[in-house]
Design a protein around this motif. Structure first.
Motif, PDB file in Angstrom:
ATOM      1  N   LEU A 148      -4.699  15.224 -15.111  1.00 47.06           N
ATOM      2  CA  LEU A 148      -5.721  15.317 -14.083  1.00 47.06           C
ATOM      3  C   LEU A 148      -5.765  16.775 -13.643  1.00 47.06           C
ATOM      4  O   LEU A 148      -4.926  17.240 -12.872  1.00 47.06           O
ATOM      5  N   THR A 149      -6.718  17.521 -14.185  1.00 48.41           N
ATOM      6  CA  THR A 149      -6.743  18.961 -13.942  1.00 48.41           C
ATOM      7  C   THR A 149      -6.993  19.295 -12.473  1.00 48.41           C
ATOM      8  O   THR A 149      -6.632  20.376 -12.017  1.00 48.41           O
ATOM      9  N   SER A 150      -7.611  18.371 -11.730  1.00 45.58           N
ATOM     10  CA  SER A 150      -7.838  18.611 -10.312  1.00 45.58           C
ATOM     11  C   SER A 150      -6.542  18.626  -9.514  1.00 45.58           C
ATOM     12  O   SER A 150      -6.525  19.073  -8.364  1.00 45.58           O
ATOM     13  N   ASN A 151      -5.435  18.167 -10.118  1.00 36.62           N
ATOM     14  CA  ASN A 151      -4.137  18.160  -9.426  1.00 36.62           C
ATOM     15  C   ASN A 151      -3.274  19.372  -9.750  1.00 36.62           C
ATOM     16  O   ASN A 151      -2.248  19.588  -9.099  1.00 36.62           O
ATOM     17  N   LEU A 152      -3.640  20.143 -10.772  1.00 39.31           N
ATOM     18  CA  LEU A 152      -2.784  21.232 -11.228  1.00 39.31           C
ATOM     19  C   LEU A 152      -2.604  22.298 -10.142  1.00 39.31           C
ATOM     20  O   LEU A 152      -3.543  22.633  -9.420  1.00 39.31           O
ATOM     21  N   ARG A 153      -1.383  22.851 -10.066  1.00 38.31           N
ATOM     22  CA  ARG A 153      -1.063  23.830  -9.017  1.00 38.31           C
ATOM     23  C   ARG A 153      -0.459  25.124  -9.563  1.00 38.31           C
ATOM     24  O   ARG A 153      -0.613  26.178  -8.973  1.00 38.31           O
ATOM     25  N   HIS A 154       0.255  25.084 -10.672  1.00 40.11           N
ATOM     26  CA  HIS A 154       1.044  26.220 -11.145  1.00 40.11           C
ATOM     27  C   HIS A 154       0.145  27.342 -11.640  1.00 40.11           C
ATOM     28  O   HIS A 154      -0.786  27.125 -12.409  1.00 40.11           O
ATOM     29  N   ARG A 155       0.450  28.567 -11.232  1.00 34.58           N
ATOM     30  CA  ARG A 155      -0.375  29.718 -11.586  1.00 34.58           C
ATOM     31  C   ARG A 155      -0.300  30.078 -13.062  1.00 34.58           C
ATOM     32  O   ARG A 155      -1.189  30.780 -13.580  1.00 34.58           O
ATOM     33  N   GLU A 156       0.743  29.637 -13.738  1.00 35.80           N
ATOM     34  CA  GLU A 156       0.906  29.993 -15.145  1.00 35.80           C
ATOM     35  C   GLU A 156       0.270  28.975 -16.093  1.00 35.80           C
ATOM     36  O   GLU A 156       0.459  29.062 -17.302  1.00 35.80           O
ATOM     37  N   ILE A 157      -0.466  28.040 -15.528  1.00 31.83           N
ATOM     38  CA  ILE A 157      -1.083  27.002 -16.348  1.00 31.83           C
ATOM     39  C   ILE A 157      -2.578  27.277 -16.499  1.00 31.83           C
ATOM     40  O   ILE A 157      -3.282  27.496 -15.515  1.00 31.83           O
ATOM     41  N   ALA A 158      -3.057  27.275 -17.743  1.00 36.03           N
ATOM     42  CA  ALA A 158      -4.496  27.341 -18.044  1.00 36.03           C
ATOM     43  C   ALA A 158      -4.969  25.936 -18.404  1.00 36.03           C
ATOM     44  O   ALA A 158      -4.177  25.094 -18.838  1.00 36.03           O
ATOM     45  N   TYR A 159      -6.260  25.691 -18.219  1.00 36.27           N
ATOM     46  CA  TYR A 159      -6.751  24.342 -18.500  1.00 36.27           C
ATOM     47  C   TYR A 159      -8.242  24.345 -18.799  1.00 36.27           C
ATOM     48  O   TYR A 159      -8.961  25.298 -18.498  1.00 36.27           O
ATOM     49  N   GLU A 160      -8.687  23.253 -19.402  1.00 37.97           N
ATOM     50  CA  GLU A 160     -10.102  22.972 -19.606  1.00 37.97           C
ATOM     51  C   GLU A 160     -10.372  21.557 -19.100  1.00 37.97           C
ATOM     52  O   GLU A 160      -9.698  20.615 -19.524  1.00 37.97           O
ATOM     53  N   THR A 161     -11.324  21.424 -18.214  1.00 38.67           N
ATOM     54  CA  THR A 161     -11.707  20.098 -17.732  1.00 38.67           C
ATOM     55  C   THR A 161     -12.695  19.486 -18.712  1.00 38.67           C
ATOM     56  O   THR A 161     -13.722  20.077 -19.023  1.00 38.67           O
ATOM     57  N   LEU A 162     -12.384  18.293 -19.186  1.00 37.55           N
ATOM     58  CA  LEU A 162     -13.236  17.604 -20.154  1.00 37.55           C
ATOM     59  C   LEU A 162     -14.342  16.808 -19.482  1.00 37.55           C
ATOM     60  O   LEU A 162     -15.478  16.806 -19.930  1.00 37.55           O
ATOM     61  N   PHE A 163     -14.013  16.126 -18.397  1.00 38.99           N
ATOM     62  CA  PHE A 163     -15.015  15.348 -17.672  1.00 38.99           C
ATOM     63  C   PHE A 163     -14.493  15.020 -16.282  1.00 38.99           C
ATOM     64  O   PHE A 163     -13.295  15.097 -16.014  1.00 38.99           O
ATOM     65  N   GLY A 164     -15.411  14.701 -15.394  1.00 41.94           N
ATOM     66  CA  GLY A 164     -15.068  14.260 -14.054  1.00 41.94           C
ATOM     67  C   GLY A 164     -15.433  12.801 -13.879  1.00 41.94           C
ATOM     68  O   GLY A 164     -16.565  12.406 -14.163  1.00 41.94           O
ATOM     69  N   SER A 165     -14.479  12.004 -13.440  1.00 39.68           N
ATOM     70  CA  SER A 165     -14.703  10.577 -13.238  1.00 39.68           C
ATOM     71  C   SER A 165     -14.997  10.321 -11.762  1.00 39.68           C
ATOM     72  O   SER A 165     -14.158  10.571 -10.897  1.00 39.68           O
ATOM     73  N   VAL A 166     -16.201   9.846 -11.472  1.00 38.34           N
ATOM     74  CA  VAL A 166     -16.660   9.665 -10.086  1.00 38.34           C
ATOM     75  C   VAL A 166     -15.796   8.629  -9.367  1.00 38.34           C
ATOM     76  O   VAL A 166     -15.446   7.586  -9.930  1.00 38.34           O
ATOM     77  N   ARG A 167     -15.462   8.919  -8.136  1.00 38.00           N
ATOM     78  CA  ARG A 167     -14.753   7.954  -7.295  1.00 38.00           C
ATOM     79  C   ARG A 167     -15.770   7.167  -6.472  1.00 38.00           C
ATOM     80  O   ARG A 167     -16.669   7.749  -5.867  1.00 38.00           O
ATOM     81  N   ARG A 168     -15.621   5.847  -6.473  1.00 34.99           N
ATOM     82  CA  ARG A 168     -16.520   4.965  -5.738  1.00 34.99           C
ATOM     83  C   ARG A 168     -15.711   4.002  -4.870  1.00 34.99           C
ATOM     84  O   ARG A 168     -14.505   3.845  -5.050  1.00 34.99           O
ATOM     85  N   LEU A 169     -16.414   3.360  -3.963  1.00 37.36           N
ATOM     86  CA  LEU A 169     -15.804   2.325  -3.142  1.00 37.36           C
ATOM     87  C   LEU A 169     -15.721   1.041  -3.942  1.00 37.36           C
ATOM     88  O   LEU A 169     -16.715   0.585  -4.501  1.00 37.36           O
ATOM     89  N   TRP A 170     -14.529   0.448  -4.001  1.00 31.12           N
ATOM     90  CA  TRP A 170     -14.326  -0.839  -4.663  1.00 31.12           C
ATOM     91  C   TRP A 170     -14.361  -1.939  -3.618  1.00 31.12           C
ATOM     92  O   TRP A 170     -13.683  -1.854  -2.582  1.00 31.12           O
ATOM     93  N   LEU A 171     -15.111  -2.997  -3.913  1.00 28.71           N
ATOM     94  CA  LEU A 171     -15.303  -4.100  -2.972  1.00 28.71           C
ATOM     95  C   LEU A 171     -15.161  -5.437  -3.685  1.00 28.71           C
ATOM     96  O   LEU A 171     -15.441  -5.539  -4.877  1.00 28.71           O
ATOM     97  N   PRO A 172     -14.770  -6.495  -2.949  1.00 32.23           N
ATOM     98  CA  PRO A 172     -14.824  -7.828  -3.546  1.00 32.23           C
ATOM     99  C   PRO A 172     -16.275  -8.274  -3.675  1.00 32.23           C
ATOM    100  O   PRO A 172     -17.167  -7.741  -3.004  1.00 32.23           O
ATOM    101  N   ALA A 173     -16.509  -9.248  -4.513  1.00 33.77           N
ATOM    102  CA  ALA A 173     -17.867  -9.771  -4.683  1.00 33.77           C
ATOM    103  C   ALA A 173     -18.398 -10.311  -3.363  1.00 33.77           C
ATOM    104  O   ALA A 173     -17.662 -10.866  -2.545  1.00 33.77           O
TER     105      ALA A 173
END
Length: 305
Positions: A148-173
């Motif tokens: 999860l590239t949105s969690n990365l913190r270390h300055r020595e790490i490079a990354y490429e984000t492949l996609f973003g998965s939308v967060r939604r509200l989950w509800l019972p039927a």
């Protein structure tokens, strides 16, 4: 008469939204087309796939069973369209780390495709938490990570984000908020809230809650996504999670609905990570190219090596 992809797509759309009218809107077709496709599919399979009711379309046991196969069929077709041509010249060994969510809900499918596309590459996978992944990359214990590239913190790490998965509200039927096209966090704050803790999901959630000036009514914290799924489905509470881990049914066969959020809730970004300045091996280049061809738009959204 053979089963068609059209019938399968219309069936899946109806199963996911629970209503023929909404499925038709998402598919940009008429309701009669959806109805006909489902009826044709039921005739071919010799079993009813839905129970029709005033509340919508509810999957039968046969429908739930066929839905898993339908997902596999559509995924296979998508894979065939996007799969890069095999590169028999790429070879080597690659040490890859992945966090819990990525390993459980994303990576296994791609490991299988990688083994077919690059038979000369032997990939060794290790499950680690984010901080351990970063340290292992910096110290050279692993070559690459799918994280999860949105969690990365270390300055020595490079990354490429492949996609973003939308967060939604989950509800019972049939939850009242499920009748809305979108809701805000002020409304969600009134509901019992189930907080997922795995892969620092709780830290991310509390950040966007704090930014909204609201507080969730947390009734349970858990590292189990399946526990969240079951509790939401049986009406114990609501949750906010990404589409990557969403499934329309709990293990008990109860339905889970999703609704968009109007407040700024960041997507869960998934991508590749490596140590800055590292010299890419042919195996690393091949794996990165595979994921680029599979996911990335023309403009890369990431850090570079």
């Amino acid at each position: 008469m053979a089963i068609t992809l059209r019938q399968i797509r219309y069936f899946v759309a109806t199963a996911e939204v629970g209503q023929i009218s909404q499925a038709a809107i998402h598919l940009h077709i008429s309701q009669s087309s959806v109805t006909s496709a489902i009826q044709e599919l039921e005739a071919l399979l010799g079993a009813p796939l839905f129970i029709r009711s005033p509340q919508g379309m509810i999957l039968t046991d046969s429908g739930r069973h066929f839905l898993n196969h339908a997902y596999s069929i559509l995924r296979s077709v998508d894979d065939a369209m996007k799969s890069p041509l095999p590169d028999n010249t790429a070879s080597g060994s690659l040490r890859v780390a992945a966090s819990y969510t990525v390993l459980g809900y994303f990576l296994p499918h791609h490991l299988q495709r990688l083994s077919q596309s690059y038979p000369g590459i032997k990939i060794h996978v290790h499950e680690k938490e984010r901080a351990e992944i970063e340290q292992s990359l910096v110290e050279g214990e692993i070559d690459m990570a799918v994280v999860l590239t949105s969690n990365l913190r270390h300055r020595e790490i490079a990354y490429e984000t492949l996609f973003g998965s939308v967060r939604r509200l989950w509800l019972p039927a049939r939850h009242p908020l499920g009748e809305r096209t979108a809701v805000n966090l002020a409304e969600v704050a009134n509901e019992p809230f189930i907080l997922l803790t795995v892969d620092e999901a709780d830290k991310t959630a509390l950040r966007y809650w704090n930014q909204s000036g609201r507080k969730p009514n947390i009734i349970m914290r858990t590292s189990s996504i399946e526990a969240v799924r079951s509790m939401v489905a049986n009406g114990s509470g609501v949750a906010i999670l990404s589409d990557l881990v969403y499934r329309p049914w709990s293990l008990e066969g109860l339905r889970i609905e999703t609704v968009l959020l109007m407040d700024h809730v960041p997507a869960m970004n998934v991508g590749l990570a490596w140590r800055k300045g590292v010299e890419f091996t042919p195996a690393m280049e091949a794996v990165r190219e595979y994921f680029r061809q599979s996911f990335l738009a023309p403009q890369l959204s990431s850090g570079r090596r």
